[in-house]
Scaffold this active site. Structure first.
Site, PDB file in Angstrom:
ATOM      1  N   ASP A   1       0.975   6.211  -0.993  1.00 28.66           N
ATOM      2  CA  ASP A   1       0.005   5.123  -0.920  1.00 28.66           C
ATOM      3  C   ASP A   1      -0.753   5.145  -2.241  1.00 28.66           C
ATOM      4  O   ASP A   1      -0.663   6.113  -3.000  1.00 28.66           O
ATOM      5  CB  ASP A   1      -0.927   5.422   0.267  1.00 28.66           C
ATOM      6  CG  ASP A   1      -2.014   4.385   0.370  1.00 28.66           C
ATOM      7  OD1 ASP A   1      -1.723   3.221   0.114  1.00 28.66           O
ATOM      8  OD2 ASP A   1      -3.142   4.776   0.721  1.00 28.66           O
TER       9      ASP A   1
ATOM     10  N   THR B   1      -4.353   3.539  -2.804  1.00 29.70           N
ATOM     11  CA  THR B   1      -5.791   3.676  -2.642  1.00 29.70           C
ATOM     12  C   THR B   1      -6.128   4.926  -1.846  1.00 29.70           C
ATOM     13  O   THR B   1      -5.616   5.120  -0.752  1.00 29.70           O
ATOM     14  CB  THR B   1      -6.355   2.459  -1.907  1.00 29.70           C
ATOM     15  OG1 THR B   1      -5.780   1.318  -2.506  1.00 29.70           O
ATOM     16  CG2 THR B   1      -7.849   2.420  -2.008  1.00 29.70           C
TER      17      THR B   1
ATOM     18  N   PHE C   1     -11.577  -8.230  10.052  1.00 31.60           N
ATOM     19  CA  PHE C   1     -10.524  -7.900   9.096  1.00 31.60           C
ATOM     20  C   PHE C   1      -9.422  -7.134   9.795  1.00 31.60           C
ATOM     21  O   PHE C   1      -9.680  -6.312  10.650  1.00 31.60           O
ATOM     22  CB  PHE C   1     -11.116  -7.019   7.985  1.00 31.60           C
ATOM     23  CG  PHE C   1     -10.117  -6.568   6.973  1.00 31.60           C
ATOM     24  CD1 PHE C   1      -9.858  -7.359   5.855  1.00 31.60           C
ATOM     25  CD2 PHE C   1      -9.433  -5.386   7.134  1.00 31.60           C
ATOM     26  CE1 PHE C   1      -8.929  -6.957   4.919  1.00 31.60           C
ATOM     27  CE2 PHE C   1      -8.490  -4.986   6.194  1.00 31.60           C
ATOM     28  CZ  PHE C   1      -8.244  -5.775   5.091  1.00 31.60           C
TER      29      PHE C   1
ATOM     30  N   THR D   1       1.914   0.063  -1.984  1.00 30.91           N
ATOM     31  CA  THR D   1       0.494  -0.239  -1.922  1.00 30.91           C
ATOM     32  C   THR D   1       0.248  -1.664  -1.458  1.00 30.91           C
ATOM     33  O   THR D   1       1.115  -2.532  -1.579  1.00 30.91           O
ATOM     34  CB  THR D   1      -0.163  -0.017  -3.308  1.00 30.91           C
ATOM     35  OG1 THR D   1      -1.496  -0.473  -3.240  1.00 30.91           O
ATOM     36  CG2 THR D   1       0.579  -0.751  -4.397  1.00 30.91           C
TER      37      THR D   1
ATOM     38  N   ASP E   1      -2.065  -3.372  -2.754  1.00 31.31           N
ATOM     39  CA  ASP E   1      -2.785  -4.017  -3.847  1.00 31.31           C
ATOM     40  C   ASP E   1      -1.992  -5.130  -4.508  1.00 31.31           C
ATOM     41  O   ASP E   1      -0.810  -5.293  -4.292  1.00 31.31           O
ATOM     42  CB  ASP E   1      -3.125  -2.963  -4.903  1.00 31.31           C
ATOM     43  CG  ASP E   1      -4.410  -2.263  -4.583  1.00 31.31           C
ATOM     44  OD1 ASP E   1      -5.343  -2.954  -4.151  1.00 31.31           O
ATOM     45  OD2 ASP E   1      -4.460  -1.031  -4.751  1.00 31.31           O
TER      46      ASP E   1
ATOM     47  N   ARG F   1       1.635  -5.155  -2.311  1.00 30.35           N
ATOM     48  CA  ARG F   1       1.388  -6.141  -1.252  1.00 30.35           C
ATOM     49  C   ARG F   1       2.254  -5.879  -0.035  1.00 30.35           C
ATOM     50  O   ARG F   1       2.818  -6.791   0.541  1.00 30.35           O
ATOM     51  CB  ARG F   1       1.679  -7.551  -1.764  1.00 30.35           C
ATOM     52  CG  ARG F   1       0.901  -7.922  -2.973  1.00 30.35           C
ATOM     53  CD  ARG F   1      -0.191  -8.832  -2.577  1.00 30.35           C
ATOM     54  NE  ARG F   1      -1.146  -8.919  -3.674  1.00 30.35           N
ATOM     55  CZ  ARG F   1      -2.359  -9.394  -3.556  1.00 30.35           C
ATOM     56  NH1 ARG F   1      -2.774  -9.829  -2.412  1.00 30.35           N
ATOM     57  NH2 ARG F   1      -3.178  -9.435  -4.558  1.00 30.35           N
TER      58      ARG F   1
ATOM     59  N   LYS G   1       6.099  -0.432   4.814  1.00 32.28           N
ATOM     60  CA  LYS G   1       6.095   0.931   4.269  1.00 32.28           C
ATOM     61  C   LYS G   1       7.056   1.795   5.071  1.00 32.28           C
ATOM     62  O   LYS G   1       7.878   2.530   4.523  1.00 32.28           O
ATOM     63  CB  LYS G   1       4.686   1.533   4.357  1.00 32.28           C
ATOM     64  CG  LYS G   1       3.706   0.942   3.371  1.00 32.28           C
ATOM     65  CD  LYS G   1       2.381   1.671   3.454  1.00 32.28           C
ATOM     66  CE  LYS G   1       1.388   1.097   2.449  1.00 32.28           C
ATOM     67  NZ  LYS G   1       0.133   1.814   2.397  1.00 32.28           N
TER      68      LYS G   1
ATOM     69  N   ASN H   1      -3.326   2.576   7.567  1.00 29.60           N
ATOM     70  CA  ASN H   1      -2.140   1.781   7.248  1.00 29.60           C
ATOM     71  C   ASN H   1      -0.969   2.628   6.763  1.00 29.60           C
ATOM     72  O   ASN H   1       0.119   2.140   6.586  1.00 29.60           O
ATOM     73  CB  ASN H   1      -2.480   0.697   6.222  1.00 29.60           C
ATOM     74  CG  ASN H   1      -3.029   1.300   4.953  1.00 29.60           C
ATOM     75  OD1 ASN H   1      -3.435   2.466   4.947  1.00 29.60           O
ATOM     76  ND2 ASN H   1      -3.044   0.542   3.881  1.00 29.60           N
TER      77      ASN H   1
END
Lengths: 354, 968
Positions: free
Chosen positions: B371, B373, B471, B608, B610, B722, B728, B751
């Site tokens: 991962d 973050t 969220f 990730t 991101d 993304r 994953k 996640n």
């Protein structure tokens, strides 16, 4: 390089223990203990096997082994040993007729004599062995065919031997003492040794039968049935093993202390051999107080009272005379092995590139 | 206090408060917990039965039965009975004491009183529906550390209608609401149910539940209705459901043990044939001294000797191997727990081997899925940059920007002392943004479920909170709908740029372009970006929407889907305000770690959520993407064809076959499973691959996934951005399935859980984002860089130790057994032991226990760091950087590559270990007594034969044991 320099500074350095042993109320740090064991820092050594380390090691091993090997070999060679087969397989061998005409119920014992010459005198104590070949004293059924508590003098086992002894447990409804296949097959040849002097007179070589069994066997494991010092009465109500000619309490007509289960020949036999070819100590020839050798070189005669049948299963019987050294009996193998390994190591090691 | 005891039918659960008869009719689990297994009478039979289900024990029992047959018995029965009773006895005592403890704790748990009046802090004993509380607005504060490890306070709020019951016992006692809810499950974050009270139905969700294991904080009292009790509680449903992960060494061991059983049968057959021949030839003539037993001829004797030899040669079967291996693994796990070099002082977190059975697998990792973050980065966010209205700092827009930041979040505030505001955020991003807003004059002061109070440029303003559109990982955005004191209703939304851009009003196009430019800039700096937007709503529409929202939220079927639809509907035509950028710094040592791992031929894939640019930038900053790479392929297509076209396979390797080769082979126990393997393609130079979530979705489809796998595996570095948690896991499974390689997944957040569970080894980073990842992981520690030590030091050592131990174990088994085997040729195949029975038993037991002791004594010192001090140059283990790494690192990395993969446990090597002892005892028989001769020679022959390997150490110890046996 710069990489990884973070590692040393943070983890092990400044923080050691400081957090853990704070003042009252401080939560105990969960930092693992800094002990050699937990941090896997125990002193250790491991050989690094490279040509540079292995070859000198070989060289050194060679240097050490070759002298040891030579020493062992020489010691073994200094041991004098003489071995003679008296089975009587060949028609021209003296015991041929005894071996051929063997019958277990003949009353007159068959005797035969073998001549042999000792080239060298035997010094110090000489041990006389009988050797048997192709004799499976190590067969499982044979090994367990005995009753140790009977041999230890237990009275109830004397009358009621263990089932392990079958089929040599009872004879004509009497319990057999000593029972079992081992005892039944007791080696019963009688060997006598004569020294033939140059003038032709035969001198009987004195053979000592005391001290051929292990002390523990003689005094701990084997005991006569208690209760009566007269062995004839003690063994009353038992039968002799089927192959035997005389009962166990008459094994040694000369020495009453050597009868019954504590007969030393019997004890030696009861300690079963590990391999089908074996030798067992028969007698000891004590060294003489004078400087004359125990067995001077010259001619000897071995007289055998041939009682023990081995031809039916292709067995062999031998008589062995041997002196001993600190390393036991004659055994050139160890010395040769050392010399061989040492030489290989030496030559491998001698090739050191530098 | 317990209102309705509960429970359920498989479909839904019904219960009615204060109606015992009604509830009992469903036979739901009561709140008493029974974890104990036995009682006084059932202990012996049950425990024995349980123990006899273990293969080893059955095997020993079988042996013992054989030994009770006199004709077969070659060993006295006690040689087996003693160890068997010992093992059974010790296990039984352990089980008994465990069970006594369980009885005790059951009693204690079942007797624990729950009295909310008296205790400020108390643990909930069942899953409760919150009815009322002492706090205004029926709020309750709970800490869920025991459930998920998160220590921030969470708010639970009762329904207003039940809150009115207050603390009046009469009112509560006459409360007759009916609850209809989902059956017991293990999802801690979801609850779905309805309360029917006074003919009105109310929606129940997780916010109204107090789960077992939570701790009540800052709340005087609360009342609840028990929904799930005992084993049905979410806590209990979550416990004890771990999947057993087995290592490749386990599989190897199973196969080996099977082979050895076969080998034992072969040996015994040889013995039986030998016995038949011997009995009919030698034995027949030897009857003078050893007559046949009554009724036993050569054939029967041969049959019996087969079984006798099963007993004598049973030492070859490494039945104690499993136990020994487990003990060694446990030992190695402790060394991981104890390692100070994996201890993180800042958070006081030592490394933890949560699964103790996977250590040696750590030495064989080929793929790491990481991962970003919180794993590669610190997950400590600082508000770094923002783009407001295309960098136009008009006051109005700036105010809207920060107002949004102050309002649109789920942060809790706590005023520890006047003026000292303390924010408790579930995600560090939110904390950073709210703090940023505060610094710009928009201070978030406090929240209640229906209001949010902020200080805007010195003015206290209380907004009415109409709805929170929460969220989640799929929505990737959150919104709040608030009404300001003037009555204006606004929806504030923040979320991922792609998501928000899809929902913007067309009039924002121009602004969007500028903002996108800024966003790319930020992402290029490795910042995490969020796009902020708002929308004004009119009263009528909102009213209707709320009505539908309420209906959806109390419905039992497809509640989430319906809610999502509603959210989707209202979150459109948004007006763009700007974008924020939060910086998340790389953790210490990440680039170096990645570099070292790459040198050890371990491939690292970053998965990730991101943005692509952020991911790319991180890739560069942590050394995964390098300038010297030949090419970096970026796959960002929106159609399957596009993905196919961008496929970089041809560019890297024009000669590669067009159709992926799949090697099928049989694997596993008895070769029952089919294994598929896509072989590695050879490729020149280094490449990188970046693929985004859209493309990945196509790439993971059946027809493209092998192509994708080949391409990705050719690249040195793969970055997937993304991606969803599911993707994953899919990527991990793809590699696991078709590469037959050992995979490791490392992550810190919820996640990553799916990926951690899917990989062979899951590593959890205990960081900022709670404990979910750690709880489902096999190993956990605080910093990414410890991975290096875990794999390259502990993994390698564990693997080497294990393989050495296995080799040694087989060596000692075979040498001990072959002694008997060869001896058979000299004792007429009669199954006679070549050692005294008592002595044999002693030696055998000495081997079983002694091998473990010898292993620990020798192997741990052999591999302990002490060696560095003596031969620094020869042991350049990583992590030991007292001496220059650069000097010898190459050797080390090669070391990692060469021995751990397959070599030590290779068949060839095992063969060496196994056949060697087989001929050694031959020497015994070639020599005459005294046996000492042989012993000495054996020692030296071993030195000679083993010159190639360090194992001579262990071999020597084995030989020493054997020597001892001969000597004695």
């Amino acid at each position: 390089m710069m990489a990884s320099s973070y590692n040393a500074k943070e983890e092990d350095g400044h923080h050691s223990g400081a957090a853990g042993h704070g003042g009252a109320g401080a939560v105990k740090s969960r930092k693992p203990d800094n002990t050699a064991f937990k941090q896997q820092r125990l002193p250790a050594w491991q050989p690094i096997l490279t040509a540079g380390t292995v070859l000198p090691a070989f060289f050194v091993i060679g240097l050490i082994f070759i002298p040891i090997g030579i020493g062992l070999y020489v010691t073994s060679n200094n041991i004098k040993e003489f071995e003679i087969d008296y089975t009587g397989v060949d028609s021209n061998s003296p015991c041929y007729s005894c071996a051929r005409n063997f019958s277990s119920n003949s009353t007159t014992p068959c005797t035969c004599s073998l001549n042999f010459t000792l080239e060298q005198p035997f010094e110090s104590n000489v041990f006389m062995y009988y050797g048997l070949s192709n004799f499976y004293q190590n067969h499982r059924r044979y090994v367990k065919s005995r009753d140790d508590s009977q041999l230890n003098g237990d009275l109830s086992s004397l009358k009621e031997p263990s089932k392990e002894c079958e089929p040599y447990r009872t004879s004509e409804s009497f319990p057999i003492a000593p029972c079992g296949a081992i005892a039944n097959s007791l080696f019963n040849d009688t060997l006598e040794l004569y020294y033939v002097e140059s003038n032709g007179t035969r001198n009987l070589v004195p053979l000592v039968k005391k001290g051929i069994a292990w002390w523990t066997d003689k005094h701990v494991k084997f005991r006569n049935p208690s209760g009566n010092s007269n062995l004839t009465i003690a063994f009353q109500g038992t039968s002799k093993p089927v192959n035997w000619r005389k009962p166990v309490f008459e094994l040694d007509p000369l020495d009453s202390e050597n009868n019954g289960f504590i007969n030393e020949d019997f004890i030696v036999w009861m300690r079963t051999a590990a391999l089908p070819t074996f030798r067992k100590l028969y007698r000891i020839i004590q060294k003489k107080p004078s400087t004359t050798p125990t067995l001077p070189s010259g001619r000897y005669i071995l007289t055998v009272t041939y009682n023990y049948p081995v031809l039916s299963f292709d067995g062999r019987k031998r008589m062995i005379l041997s002196t001993i050294s600190w390393m036991g009996g004659k055994n050139p193998f160890l010395g040769i092995a050392y010399i061989t390994v040492g030489s290989i190591c030496f030559f491998l090691g001698a090739d050191i590139p530098n | 206090f317990l209102y309705g005891s509960s429970l359920f039918s498989e479909e839904d659960r019904f219960l009615r408060a204060n109606d015992r008869a009604f509830n009992l009719s469903y036979k739901y689990a009561d709140n008493s917990i029974k974890t104990s297994k036995y009682n006084f009478i059932t202990f012996l039979p049950l425990n024995l039965f349980e123990q006899l289900q273990r293969l080893a024990n059955v095997y020993f029992c079988f042996l013992m039965v054989l030994q009770l047959i006199p004709a077969v018995s070659s060993l006295s029965w006690f040689t087996t009975a003693v160890p068997l009773t010992l093992v059974l006895g010790i296990t039984a005592v352990k089980d008994a004491s465990d069970d006594i403890n369980r009885h005790k704790s059951d009693r204690q748990v079942n007797n624990r009183k729950t009295d909310p009046y008296l205790l400020l802090v108390f643990y909930f004993q069942a899953d409760l529906l919150l009815l009322s509380s002492s706090e205004p607005l029926n709020l309750v504060y709970v800490e869920t550390a025991e459930l998920d490890g998160e220590t921030n306070l969470k708010v639970r709020q009762a329904l207003t209608v039940t809150g009115e019951l207050g603390d009046s016992i009469e009112a509560l006692a006459s409360f007759n609401g009916e609850v209809r809810c989902e059956p017991p499950n293990n999802r801690l974050d979801k609850f779905k149910g309805t309360l029917i009270y006074r003919e009105q139905s109310y929606s129940l969700d997780n916010d109204k539940m107090l789960l077992r294991g939570c701790t009540l904080r800052n709340t005087e009292w609360c009342f609840g209705l028990v929904i799930f009790g005992g084993a049905d509680t979410k806590l209990m449903q979550n416990s004890g459901k771990s999947i057993f992960k087995r290592t490749s060494v386990d599989h190897l061991m199973n196969i080996l043990v099977l082979c050895i059983f076969g080998f034992l049968a072969c040996m015994c057959t040889v013995m039986a044939i030998g016995n038949a021949i011997w009995e009919s030839r030698e034995g027949y003539s030897f009857q003078v001294f050893l007559p046949y037993e009554a009724g036993i001829n050569a054939q029967l004797s041969s049959f019996l000797s087969f079984w006798s030899y099963v007993i004598v040669l049973n030492t070859v079967v490494p039945i104690s191997l499993y136990v020994s291996v487990e003990i060694i693994r446990l030992g190695n796990s402790f060394f991981i727990d104890w390692d100070r070099k994996m201890y993180y002082p800042k958070s006081d977190t030592p490394a933890q081997a949560r699964t103790t059975t996977l250590n040696e697998e750590l030495g064989q990792i080929k793929y790491i899925f990481s991962d970003k973050t919180g794993t590669l980065t610190q997950n400590i966010m600082t508000f770094n940059k923002c783009s407001i209205n295309g960098r136009n700092y008009g006051t109005l827009e700036a105010q809207a920007f920060f107002r949004l930041l102050a309002l649109c979040h789920t942060v809790m505030s706590e005023e520890k002392s006047p003026g000292d505001l303390y924010y408790q955020a579930q995600s560090p991003d939110e904390g950073a943004l709210v703090t940023a807003a505060r610094n710009f004059g928009f201070v978030f002061l406090s929240r209640t479920p229906e209001t949010i109070t902020v200080v805007e440029m010195g003015r206290h303003i209380t907004y009415e909170l109409i709805a929170v559109l929460d969220f989640n990982n799929v929505r990737k955005r959150m919104s709040v709908i608030v009404r300001d004191p003037e009555g204006k209703i606004t929806l504030f939304c923040k979320g991922a740029d792609t998501i928000i851009y899809e929902r913007l009003h067309p009039s924002c196009d121009k602004l969007m372009k500028i903002t996108t430019q800024h966003l790319n800039e930020y992402a290029g700096d490795g910042l995490r970006t969020l796009v902020l937007a708002y929308k004004e709503l009119d009263e009528d529409y909102l009213e209707k929407w709320r009505q539908r929202h309420h209906e959806a939220s109390i419905s039992m079927d497809e509640r989430e889907e319906r809610l999502d639809e509603l959210y989707e509907e209202i979150e459109k035509d948004l007006m763009l305000i700007g974008a924020s950028a939060v910086e998340d710094k790389l953790q210490d040592g990440v680039p170096q770690t990645i570099e070292q791992l790459a040198k050890a031929d371990i491939k690292i894939w970053v998965l990730t959520g991101d943005k692509q640019e952020t991911a790319e930038n991180i890739g560069y900053s942590c050394n995964m993407l390098r300038e010297e790479m030949k090419d970096i392929f970026i796959v960002a297509a929106n159609t399957p064809e596009g993905v196919k076209q961008e496929n970089a396979l041809r560019k890297m390797c024009p000669d590669a076959p067009a159709v992926p080769v799949v090697n099928k082979s049989r694997a596993g126990l008895l070769w029952m499973q089919t294994a598929q393997k896509v072989p590695d393609d050879k490729v020149d130079g280094h490449y990188g691959l970046i693929i985004n979530g859209h493309s990945l979705a196509y790439a993971l489809e059946k027809d493209l996934r092998l192509e994708f796998l080949r391409t990705a595996c050719m690249c040195q570095t793969v970055i997937c951005c993304r991606v969803t948690p599911l993707q994953k896991a899919q990527v991990v499974q793809l590699v696991k399935k078709y590469k037959q390689a050992v995979t490791l997944a490392i992550g810190d957040g919820a996640n990553d859980v799916s990926m951690i569970k899917a990989a062979h080894i899951g590593v959890g980073i205990s960081g900022q984002e709670g404990m979910q990842a750690v709880l489902s992981s096999d190993f956990s520690f605080a910093q990414f860089r410890y991975l290096q030590r875990l794999l390259l030091v502990h993994g390698r050592w564990s693997y080497l130790r294990m393989s050495k131990f296995l080799c040694y174990f087989f060596y000692k088994n075979f040498s001990f057994t072959f002694m008997q085997f060869w001896y058979a040729f000299f004792c007429g195949f009669s199954a006679q032991l070549c050692l005294d029975t008592h002595y044999w038993t002693a030696v055998n037991q000495f081997f079983v226990w002694g091998s473990l002791a010898a292993y620990f004594a020798i192997s741990f010192t052999m591999y302990s760091n002490g060696m560095f001090l003596i031969f620094t140059s020869a042991f350049p283990f990583i992590g030991e950087l007292v001496f220059s790494v650069s000097l010898c690192k190459i050797d080390f990395f090669k070391l990692y590559i060469i021995p751990p993969r397959n070599a030590p446990t290779s068949w060839r090597r095992l063969w060496t270990f196994c056949h060697q002892p087989s001929h050694q005892p031959l020497l015994l028989s070639s020599a005459e007594p005294p046996p000492r001769t042989v012993v000495l020679f054996r020692c030296h022959s071993t030195i000679l034969a083993e010159q190639d390997s360090q194992s001579s150490f262990i071999l020597e110890s084995g030989t020493a044991q054997l020597c001892l046996s001969y000597l004695l």
